[in-house]
Write an enzyme that holds these catalytic residues in place. Structure first.
Site, PDB file in Angstrom:
ATOM      1  N   GLY A 114       0.841  -1.196   0.000  1.00 28.94           N
ATOM      2  CA  GLY A 114       0.000   0.000   0.000  1.00 28.94           C
ATOM      3  C   GLY A 114       0.865   1.231   0.000  1.00 28.94           C
ATOM      4  N   GLY A 115       0.220   2.388   0.111  1.00 27.92           N
ATOM      5  CA  GLY A 115       0.995   3.607   0.219  1.00 27.92           C
ATOM      6  C   GLY A 115       1.800   3.544   1.508  1.00 27.92           C
TER       7      GLY A 115
ATOM      8  N   ASP B  42      -5.266  11.263  -0.697  1.00 28.41           N
ATOM      9  CA  ASP B  42      -4.920  10.189  -1.622  1.00 28.41           C
ATOM     10  C   ASP B  42      -6.110   9.244  -1.785  1.00 28.41           C
ATOM     11  OD1 ASP B  42      -3.460   8.716  -3.386  1.00 28.41           O
ATOM     12  OD2 ASP B  42      -2.288   7.651  -1.874  1.00 28.41           O
TER      13      ASP B  42
END
Ligand code: NAG
Ligand code: NAG
Ligand code: NAG
Ligand code: NAG
Ligand code: NAG
Ligand code: NAG
Ligand code: NAG
Ligand code: NAG
Ligand code: NAG
Ligand code: NAG
Length: 669
Positions: free
Chosen positions: A382-383, A498
């Site tokens: 993931g981020g 985001d």
């Protein structure tokens, strides 16, 4: 001598501090703020000093000063033709006439101030609701706009609780709807059960009395069925609509029904008694401490040389003062705790240190849970780090994000931020369960959300068929509610920065849950400076002002939301270049061209063959409004929530989206 004076000063400063605290707390409570209000734009605005405004003022002051006993329901109209104003005031069934009048008077003042020119508005307090409009609102069942609130405490015996709650609500709705007094449609009651350890649930339901039996039933049924969405597993909840409202709690929150309407001494709720008791104690202690100090000082003035007397007086006095301080502190703490469970709006007063401890996980625990961060447990990248699936010894399944980048802030700041984020609880947000800070490792522990993320479904030619329109519509609504909570309803204003299909997870019932919110706070990404190097986010989803100048706001999240909506409807990635008429067209320009040319149905995913055209078109419209170039033109999430829930809400026409104006695509790296 010095000890006595210092001790006196010390205890005095504590008492004054406590006194001040109590005064502040009680004043804050007296400040009337709506639970919620809506200024409704549909019916337009009136101008200052117009006949409409004049009529509205006359009507509302008449309504709030009305001394007739109307059983808490007031409906009046005033004025002629287009300047006719209609208003409805409704007080909770157990509210005394004078309290009701005061509540409606407060509503009148506040609502006209908050919605300065709107012809239609509605506001709710605990004790009353006030709404007005230029259209006729009397005798019409209305479910929009509405809101819900839930008590954050979690129920453990879910099935039993839901059964008891279901019985209670069924009983109450029938009682209220079929009320034999046409002036009141209101019922309260309680229900308990041996299987719930005789724990009692208290409920309240109310309709405006202008509804028919069937309309009241319909309105209440809608509200009750929403409990599972807003408040499932919660100790208390409310669903509040213009025509009806329901509430349940685990403590009695209403006054018992009285036979006469004669004003009697107000029966205070338990926490009120507690507070005033503490107040009395503190005043008492203050006086006591004051006198003991005076006596002490006098004694010292006379016998300053006799050390025996000094010890005989100083020691017991210091002991007494310390004891008094202790008792006061304990009282206040207990008071705070007893209130935390009982009041929806007062949840922030918990002991932060205790919470921080309960949120902190041991690195060893997580190592075991994730099989030593094994490859097999890896869910994805993931981020900001790799995400692992894990299982705690209690059997709870978790997702662990192992932060890969230096957060750039100290342990205490990190803990504080986690604490704030853990308090954000909403069913459309992935729940943050805790964190781990050990040997340079920073882990975030989340609830595990089983059905992967949205991008896994909507961009896959085969899997996308599993998401029919009803599901996609539900997901859009869920994302909107989650984002609205982040922007406006939580105490912190969180800008996600985001939002994208990969950050929308789906639970077992395919409810949308937003993940990765608040990362900018945790990782200390520069919050103020214009610095494109530190822009977090994903190109394509980013609003032009954010991508190019690093300027973010709730409106840049709205832009990402719009992109997401268009992706969900079209089943196309924003980043994918479509081969349209003009060689290269991205999703936004493709959608815009088709909108302009009246062929907008071209963008609808062919696998959505039997969805409601009406809903799809409305969502496309909302999506296009969100991606407008000028951020001022983009609606807020609150307006979007309203657009999604109310068909009577007329939407403005969208202006050209950011992409096709140029600049954005070419400026991307
Ligand atoms: C009415 O006024 C509000 C602000 O007072 C404004 O936001 C809104 O756009 C106006 N609506 C119309 C239809 O003029
Ligand atoms: C409305 O009337 C008040 C007093 O009658 C006046 O002070 C004010 O300037 C007027 N406002 C407008 C917009 O005409
Ligand atoms: C004010 O309310 C009373 C009822 O209490 C009603 O008779 C009267 O007509 C109202 N006046 C206006 C101006 O609406
Ligand atoms: C209503 O509220 C206003 C402003 O707070 C106050 O001046 C007025 O006296 C109140 N009226 C009544 C009837 O309570
Ligand atoms: C107000 O409600 C009563 C019934 O409760 C109804 O008879 C009356 O017509 C209503 N008044 C207006 C102005 O709608
Ligand atoms: C209310 O006001 C709006 C805007 O001024 C108007 O379009 C609408 O027709 C009005 N409704 C009624 C029932 O008069
Ligand atoms: C619970 O409800 C019963 C009637 O069903 C009533 O007699 C009793 O007083 C209620 N208990 C409380 C604590 O309100
Ligand atoms: C986990 O892996 C590390 C090295 O990556 C190793 O030092 C440690 O002993 C392992 N722990 C367990 C419980 O297997
Ligand atoms: C979602 O998860 C539930 C439980 O894990 C599963 O039964 C269901 O089939 C999943 N739905 C989809 C569309 O994968
Ligand atoms: C769409 O089709 C599915 C089955 O093919 C059906 O279950 C569903 O009710 C249909 N929806 C609408 C809105 O027609």
């Amino acid at each position: 001598m010095a000890i006595v004076i210092v001790s006196c000063k010390f205890s005095f400063s504590i008492y004054y501090f406590l006194l001040l605290l109590i005064i502040i707390v009680s004043q804050a409570k007296a400040q009337p703020n709506f639970l919620r209000n809506f200024c409704i734009n549909d019916n337009g605005n009136y101008t200052a000093n117009s006949t409409y405004q004049n009529n509205l003022n006359i009507l509302l002051s008449n309504l709030s000063s009305n001394t007739e006993i109307n059983y808490g329901f007031y409906n009046f109209s005033y004025g002629q033709n287009t300047n006719k104003v209609n208003a409805i005031g409704l007080c909770r069934g157990d509210v005394k006439p004078d309290v009701c009048r005061n509540c409606l008077n407060d509503s009148r003042v506040l609502l006209t101030r908050l919605c300065p020119n709107q012809k239609e508005a509605i506001g709710w307090y605990d004790n009353c609701m006030l709404r007005y409009s230029n259209r006729s609102i009397f005798g019409i069942m209305e479910q929009f706009p509405w809101f819900d609130l839930s008590n954050p405490n979690i129920v453990t015996e879910v099935d039993q609780f839901n059964r008891v709650l279901g019985n209670l609500m069924k009983k109450l709705k029938e009682k209220a709807a079929s009320s034999n007094d046409a002036r009141v449609k209101y019922a309260t009651g309680n229900e308990s059960d041996a299987n719930l350890n005789f724990q009692t649930i208290y409920g309240l339901v109310q309709c405006t009395p202008d509804l028919s039996l069937q309309e009241c039933m319909d309105c209440l049924n809608g509200a009750i069925s929403y409990i599972t969405s807003c408040c499932s597993n919660k100790f208390g909840g409310r669903v509040v609509k213009p025509s009806c409202n329901i509430r349940y709690e685990s403590f009695p929150f209403y006054d018992p029904p009285t036979v006469t309407v004669v004003d009697t001494v107000e029966t205070s709720p338990p926490q009120g008694i507690y507070l005033s008791l503490t107040k009395v104690l503190i005043y008492l202690f203050l006086i006591l401490a004051f006198f003991s100090c005076i006596v002490l000082l006098l004694v010292f003035a006379e016998k300053s040389k006799s050390s025996h007397t000094t010890i005989a007086i100083v020691v017991p006095t210091v002991v007494v003062l310390v004891l008094l301080n202790l008792i006061t502190c304990i009282c206040l703490r207990r008071n705070r705790h007893s209130m935390a469970g009982s009041n929806l709006e007062e949840i922030e007063d918990d002991d932060d240190i205790e919470i921080a401890e309960s949120l902190q996980f041991n690195f060893g625990t997580i190592e075991v849970a994730t099989n030593n961060f094994s490859e097999a447990n890896k869910l994805g990248h993931g981020g900001f780090g790799v995400v692992y699936q894990g299982k705690l010894s209690s059997g709870q399944v978790i997702a662990v994000k192992r932060l890969s980048i230096d957060s750039g802030q100290g342990d205490i700041e990190f803990k504080n931020e986690v604490l704030l984020l853990a308090k954000l609880q909403h069913r459309n947000l992935v729940k943050l369960l805790g964190f781990c800070l050990e040997r340079k490792e920073r882990l975030l522990i989340y609830e595990f959300v089983p059905n992967k993320s949205l991008d896994y479904f909507i961009f896959d030619p085969i899997k996308k068929s599993q998401l029919d329109w009803a599901l996609r519509y539900k997901i859009i609504g869920g994302i909107a509610r989650g984002l609205l909570y982040l922007h406006e309803d939580s105490r912190l204003r969180i800008i996600h920065r985001d939002l994208k299909s990969g950050n929308v997870l789906l639970d077992e019932d395919m409810n949308a849950k937003i993940s990765d919110f608040g990362m900018a706070r945790l990782l200390l990404v520069d919050q103020t400076q214009v610095n494109t190097n530190k822009v977090v986010g994903t190109y394509g989803y980013m609003a032009p002002e954010y991508a190019m100048f690093g300027q973010f706001s709730v409106k840049s999240d709205v832009f990402s939301f719009g992109v997401l909506v268009l992706e969900i409807i079209s089943g196309q990635k924003i980043s994918r270049i479509l081969l349209g008429q003009s060689d290269q067209e991205d999703l936004l320009s493709f959608a815009w061209r088709n909108w302009r040319e009246g062929t907008i149905t071209n963008i609808i995913d062919p696998s959505l063959n039997n969805g409601s055209q009406n809903e799809i078109m409305r969502c496309i419209h909302i999506g296009l409004l969100c991606v407008q170039e000028n951020l001022v033109e983009r609606p807020t999430m609150a307006t979007i929530a309203l657009m999604l829930s109310s068909y009577s809400f007329t939407m403005p026409l969208p202006l050209e989206p950011a992409s096709s104006i140029g600049g954005r695509t070419t400026s991307l790296p």
